[in-house]
Motif scaffolding. Sequence first.
Motif, PDB file in Angstrom:
ATOM      1  N   ARG A 194       0.822  -1.206   0.000  1.00  0.00           N
ATOM      2  CA  ARG A 194       0.000   0.000   0.000  1.00  0.00           C
ATOM      3  C   ARG A 194       0.855   1.255   0.000  1.00  0.00           C
ATOM      4  O   ARG A 194       0.541   2.243  -0.682  1.00  0.00           O
ATOM      5  CB  ARG A 194      -0.942  -0.012   1.209  1.00  0.00           C
ATOM      6  N   ARG A 195       1.941   1.232   0.752  1.00  0.00           N
ATOM      7  CA  ARG A 195       2.825   2.391   0.773  1.00  0.00           C
ATOM      8  C   ARG A 195       3.459   2.646  -0.594  1.00  0.00           C
ATOM      9  O   ARG A 195       3.616   3.798  -1.019  1.00  0.00           O
ATOM     10  CB  ARG A 195       3.916   2.189   1.834  1.00  0.00           C
ATOM     11  N   MET A 196       3.807   1.572  -1.301  1.00  0.00           N
ATOM     12  CA  MET A 196       4.374   1.744  -2.642  1.00  0.00           C
ATOM     13  C   MET A 196       3.345   2.337  -3.605  1.00  0.00           C
ATOM     14  O   MET A 196       3.674   3.190  -4.434  1.00  0.00           O
ATOM     15  CB  MET A 196       4.896   0.402  -3.159  1.00  0.00           C
ATOM     16  N   LEU A 197       2.090   1.891  -3.502  1.00  0.00           N
ATOM     17  CA  LEU A 197       1.052   2.470  -4.360  1.00  0.00           C
ATOM     18  C   LEU A 197       0.839   3.946  -4.044  1.00  0.00           C
ATOM     19  O   LEU A 197       0.599   4.768  -4.944  1.00  0.00           O
ATOM     20  CB  LEU A 197      -0.254   1.697  -4.189  1.00  0.00           C
ATOM     21  N   LYS A 198       0.938   4.290  -2.760  1.00  0.00           N
ATOM     22  CA  LYS A 198       0.798   5.693  -2.376  1.00  0.00           C
ATOM     23  C   LYS A 198       1.944   6.519  -2.942  1.00  0.00           C
ATOM     24  O   LYS A 198       1.733   7.635  -3.451  1.00  0.00           O
ATOM     25  CB  LYS A 198       0.747   5.804  -0.857  1.00  0.00           C
ATOM     26  N   ARG A 199       3.173   6.009  -2.887  1.00  0.00           N
ATOM     27  CA  ARG A 199       4.326   6.726  -3.441  1.00  0.00           C
ATOM     28  C   ARG A 199       4.201   6.861  -4.963  1.00  0.00           C
ATOM     29  O   ARG A 199       4.591   7.887  -5.533  1.00  0.00           O
ATOM     30  CB  ARG A 199       5.621   6.001  -3.073  1.00  0.00           C
ATOM     31  N   GLN A 200       3.657   5.821  -5.610  1.00  0.00           N
ATOM     32  CA  GLN A 200       3.426   5.930  -7.055  1.00  0.00           C
ATOM     33  C   GLN A 200       2.463   7.075  -7.370  1.00  0.00           C
ATOM     34  O   GLN A 200       2.686   7.856  -8.304  1.00  0.00           O
ATOM     35  CB  GLN A 200       2.850   4.615  -7.600  1.00  0.00           C
ATOM     36  N   GLY A 201       1.405   7.172  -6.566  1.00  0.00           N
ATOM     37  CA  GLY A 201       0.450   8.252  -6.788  1.00  0.00           C
ATOM     38  C   GLY A 201       1.078   9.624  -6.618  1.00  0.00           C
ATOM     39  O   GLY A 201       0.787  10.558  -7.374  1.00  0.00           O
ATOM     40  N   GLU A 202       1.969   9.755  -5.633  1.00  0.00           N
ATOM     41  CA  GLU A 202       2.646  11.040  -5.429  1.00  0.00           C
ATOM     42  C   GLU A 202       3.551  11.371  -6.609  1.00  0.00           C
ATOM     43  O   GLU A 202       3.615  12.523  -7.062  1.00  0.00           O
ATOM     44  CB  GLU A 202       3.449  10.983  -4.135  1.00  0.00           C
ATOM     45  N   MET A 203       4.271  10.369  -7.124  1.00  0.00           N
ATOM     46  CA  MET A 203       5.156  10.620  -8.257  1.00  0.00           C
ATOM     47  C   MET A 203       4.342  11.001  -9.500  1.00  0.00           C
ATOM     48  O   MET A 203       4.699  11.925 -10.236  1.00  0.00           O
ATOM     49  CB  MET A 203       6.002   9.381  -8.552  1.00  0.00           C
ATOM     50  N   VAL A 204       3.230  10.307  -9.746  1.00  0.00           N
ATOM     51  CA  VAL A 204       2.388  10.629 -10.900  1.00  0.00           C
ATOM     52  C   VAL A 204       1.796  12.020 -10.757  1.00  0.00           C
ATOM     53  O   VAL A 204       1.657  12.761 -11.748  1.00  0.00           O
ATOM     54  CB  VAL A 204       1.297   9.558 -11.066  1.00  0.00           C
ATOM     55  N   ALA A 205       1.412  12.409  -9.539  1.00  0.00           N
ATOM     56  CA  ALA A 205       0.867  13.753  -9.321  1.00  0.00           C
ATOM     57  C   ALA A 205       1.887  14.823  -9.669  1.00  0.00           C
ATOM     58  O   ALA A 205       1.566  15.851 -10.284  1.00  0.00           O
ATOM     59  CB  ALA A 205       0.397  13.894  -7.875  1.00  0.00           C
ATOM     60  N   VAL A 206       3.162  14.607  -9.289  1.00  0.00           N
ATOM     61  CA  VAL A 206       4.210  15.568  -9.610  1.00  0.00           C
ATOM     62  C   VAL A 206       4.418  15.651 -11.116  1.00  0.00           C
ATOM     63  O   VAL A 206       4.533  16.749 -11.701  1.00  0.00           O
ATOM     64  CB  VAL A 206       5.521  15.185  -8.888  1.00  0.00           C
ATOM     65  N   LEU A 207       4.470  14.498 -11.781  1.00  0.00           N
ATOM     66  CA  LEU A 207       4.653  14.501 -13.235  1.00  0.00           C
ATOM     67  C   LEU A 207       3.475  15.161 -13.947  1.00  0.00           C
ATOM     68  O   LEU A 207       3.676  15.878 -14.937  1.00  0.00           O
ATOM     69  CB  LEU A 207       4.827  13.057 -13.726  1.00  0.00           C
ATOM     70  N   SER A 208       2.267  14.958 -13.434  1.00  0.00           N
ATOM     71  CA  SER A 208       1.102  15.598 -14.041  1.00  0.00           C
ATOM     72  C   SER A 208       1.175  17.109 -13.906  1.00  0.00           C
ATOM     73  O   SER A 208       0.854  17.855 -14.841  1.00  0.00           O
ATOM     74  CB  SER A 208      -0.180  15.073 -13.396  1.00  0.00           C
ATOM     75  N   LYS A 209       1.606  17.574 -12.741  1.00  0.00           N
ATOM     76  CA  LYS A 209       1.724  19.011 -12.526  1.00  0.00           C
ATOM     77  C   LYS A 209       2.764  19.611 -13.474  1.00  0.00           C
ATOM     78  O   LYS A 209       2.548  20.666 -14.083  1.00  0.00           O
ATOM     79  CB  LYS A 209       2.096  19.276 -11.068  1.00  0.00           C
ATOM     80  N   ILE A 210       3.921  18.943 -13.589  1.00  0.00           N
ATOM     81  CA  ILE A 210       4.973  19.439 -14.494  1.00  0.00           C
ATOM     82  C   ILE A 210       4.484  19.438 -15.938  1.00  0.00           C
ATOM     83  O   ILE A 210       4.693  20.400 -16.687  1.00  0.00           O
ATOM     84  CB  ILE A 210       6.242  18.580 -14.345  1.00  0.00           C
ATOM     85  N   SER A 211       3.803  18.355 -16.321  1.00  0.00           N
ATOM     86  CA  SER A 211       3.336  18.252 -17.693  1.00  0.00           C
ATOM     87  C   SER A 211       2.330  19.343 -18.031  1.00  0.00           C
ATOM     88  O   SER A 211       2.359  19.906 -19.131  1.00  0.00           O
ATOM     89  CB  SER A 211       2.705  16.865 -17.907  1.00  0.00           C
TER      90      SER A 211
END
Length: 934
Positions: free
Chosen positions: A560-577
């Motif tokens: 679950r923690r890994m899925l949460k970290r994935q979501g945080e990384m995707v959120a950052v990439l979405s913001k940059i994009s």
Amino acid sequence: MDTYTFATSKQVDFPVCVKINHLEGKQTPVLFSTLLRHPEIRHIGSVQNPNSELYVTAQIWAESKPIGVHSQTPHMFFKNTRTWNRWLELPVSIKDCPITTQIAVTVWDLSPLPLNGSLDHAVPFGGTTITLFDDEGVLRKGRQKCKLYRKRSADGAYPSTTPHVPRPRRRRKDEGPPTSFPEEEELKQLEDLFKKHEMNEIPQNDWLDQLVFQKVGRLAREVDDKARKGAAVRQAERRKAIAANGESNDQTDGAEVDLDEEERFTLHIDLPRFDFPIVFEDFSYEAPKLMRDFQSANPATGPNAKPSPEVRYGPGIAAGNMVVDDEDYPVVKIFDPEQFQKENPCEQKHRRLVRSDRNAYFDADQKPNAKVRDELNEVLAYGPTQELTTAEKETLWVFRRHLSKDKRALTKVVKATDWNSPHEVKQMNDLIPKWAEIDIDSALELLGPDFDNAVVRGYAVERLRKAEDDELQLYLLQLVQALKFERYDEDEEGFPDTSLAKFLIERAAINFKLGNYLHWFLMVECDDRGPDTNAANRKLFAKVEYHFMLRLENQNPEQRRMLKRQGEMVAVLSKISKEIRFGRDSRPHKIEKLKKYLADPKNELIKVDPPLPLPLDPSIEVSGIFPEDSNVFKSSLSPLLLHFKIASADVPDDAPSSPLKSQKLAEQPRFSVIFKTGDDLRQDQLVVQIISLMDRLLLRENLDLKLTPYRILATSPQAGAIQFIPSTPLSAVSSQYKGSVLAFLKKEHADSSGPLGVRKDVMDTYIRSCAGYCVITYILGVGDRHLDNLLLSSSGNFFHIDFGFILGRDPKPFAPLIKLCKEMVEGLGGTTSPQYAQFKQYCFTAFTTLRKSSPLVLNLFSLMVQSSVQDVRMVEEQMGGFGGAVAKVRERFHLDVTEDEAVRLLDQVLADSVNAVFGVVIDRLHELVQNWRA
């Protein structure tokens, strides 16, 4: 029964048209004695010449009144036959025509001495009247054969005295029974078949049709001669009877009837053809307010009340569809549009009696004989989309216990069961757990929208439990969509043990790869707030995601923690994009800004510690990103090219700085990803998933077509990631090597001893991959193919990208069914080379192999019919929501023909695609547009 499609007359805003074809018949010569008594007759054109000049008029009549003016054919001179072949457009639209509408057609002769001193010098040669709607209220269409009544103009009154199909004539007391010829009955049957042949309801065979037409023409002439001779004999007998009885011989009706029978003129006309029946729809007029007030103030009740007025169905409907068996009580026929949509009550009653409880024990011992067994085997071979007839359902139900040993029969017997009948449901619930183990494609079919019984779906889930994780991952996208078709109790906190949701949660909790994809598939559906979604589905997916996270918290909190970290990384990439996409900077400035964002430690992208499984491919753990190698593509959405560090080959940070360390950093394995926002990647995700499935099916048959099913994952309805495969578009190959794919392959892998001067394994890869993608894109109906989305890698792998149009949709007109451009064929050495022959053989083998697995592919698409995939949703709406997407794929498989015929059809499609002119034009136009944008 097939779905009955029709339109109403009010929907057809098209003028009434009639085509005057030709006139058939043989005119009886006028006796000289008649010419002596009536010398004005000799100047009539038809008396002087049997092929004299005639013209035709047509006029609309309704309720015994003319509607509009008549239309007239131009004056024409005839040589051998009176043939006009002219369309007449009448000044009335079909939507404005009442049901009593008639077309009065009159053939006019020329005479210098017209009747009643008319100035147009025309006398009627004959007339006929045809109703616009037939007795069932359906608009007439196609060729019509009309009897012409000699020396009379068409009578538009209702009923007409000149109907195009003559009513039976009353026989006089002194007349014998009417004589009939077997040839005449045969000719009538042949005319009905000709009409079906003309409407393409009977297959056409040119050389055989010509022979039949000639023989039927001879038969028609023989029948006409016999009928004319019979009419002459009856006329002579009539005259003798009149002379013997001393009666007057001035009965014009009898004389005209005799003349009509003796000459037998027929006018052939054409009416417009439509692809479906046009049914008359009456206009409903609201009663005037004064009449409504009067009726409400004077109710017809009490002993002295007057009887209610006769109910009519509309202007002329009763009169137009009346069967005059009894003039006092006429029978009125009306059209029932539900007759093909609702089941016959008699059949419902019969089924309830046959399937009652008293026959349940008798059916247990039923075994089919040889004939019935063959019929059952034929039914069991049906595809998942083929409907069962009533008789087939009854046969399946009777032998359901015998069929429980056959794994193919479960889906068919479930379709044959009436799930609204409690005793049938009880019998099936007892029988299904004892059924033979079904295949995975049958289990997917039972999870579709047509089956909502808990026992049936539970049995399908039990079959899925035996599937391996890798196989389950292939169908996970559709299984998530299948959650929409299950019934859950909203008050219940969890899910039943036999439910699909409970099964997916259990399997995903013990396999991180499954859990990764399940999490992202659910998150996308939870975030989807488009116009095609509803709150109930979002609530369902959110509930499944909640229980999945709850299960991980108790069983595997690290996952679950890994899925949460994935979501945080995707959120950052979405913001940059988004910042890069909506920025107004030039492309070089956007690239510099991207590198700056990625290198910023606050974003936690340059170094990922501990390593994190990549959402796009959880089998790869990444430890960071290479900011200096990132890029922004030249596109309106400004996609980002990112290079992730693979954790398994990390260089320690505390390693001494040296040229060797710099070399290791340059050679460090990386995973390249394209991240983009503003685009829904779920359709591309579906197509790539089907390509991966087909690749596995082909490999199972030892057929490796070197496909490149790259990874793709939608992280939200408007964002996602795509695996980047180093390759070159064919447009770049064409411009750099002057359209020569061979030159590109020779530069990378030249070998003088290899085929066409290319290394043998590279050429084999190119041939196989071209064949594989040609067949798969044809089956899926992939459109918008141009040289920019056809890619070629240095190793010879050819593959497609950008699946924005599927299921036969294409923004470009006249696009070929398979994209087989001249650049691809040139890389094969041309259409006469051995490599091209090998390419076609791979195509045929792949197509026949995939046809055998067509039920699995069709079932996967049936689970997507209510998804938010753009083209699936659009095709469903265009085809009325009756499995349109499944029908489009089934059409490309050609399951209604044999395997040899299907291969011949594919061969023809390949030939048409190679010779397609519009494909070349489209590529050139696309290239000009891209150059203009650049």
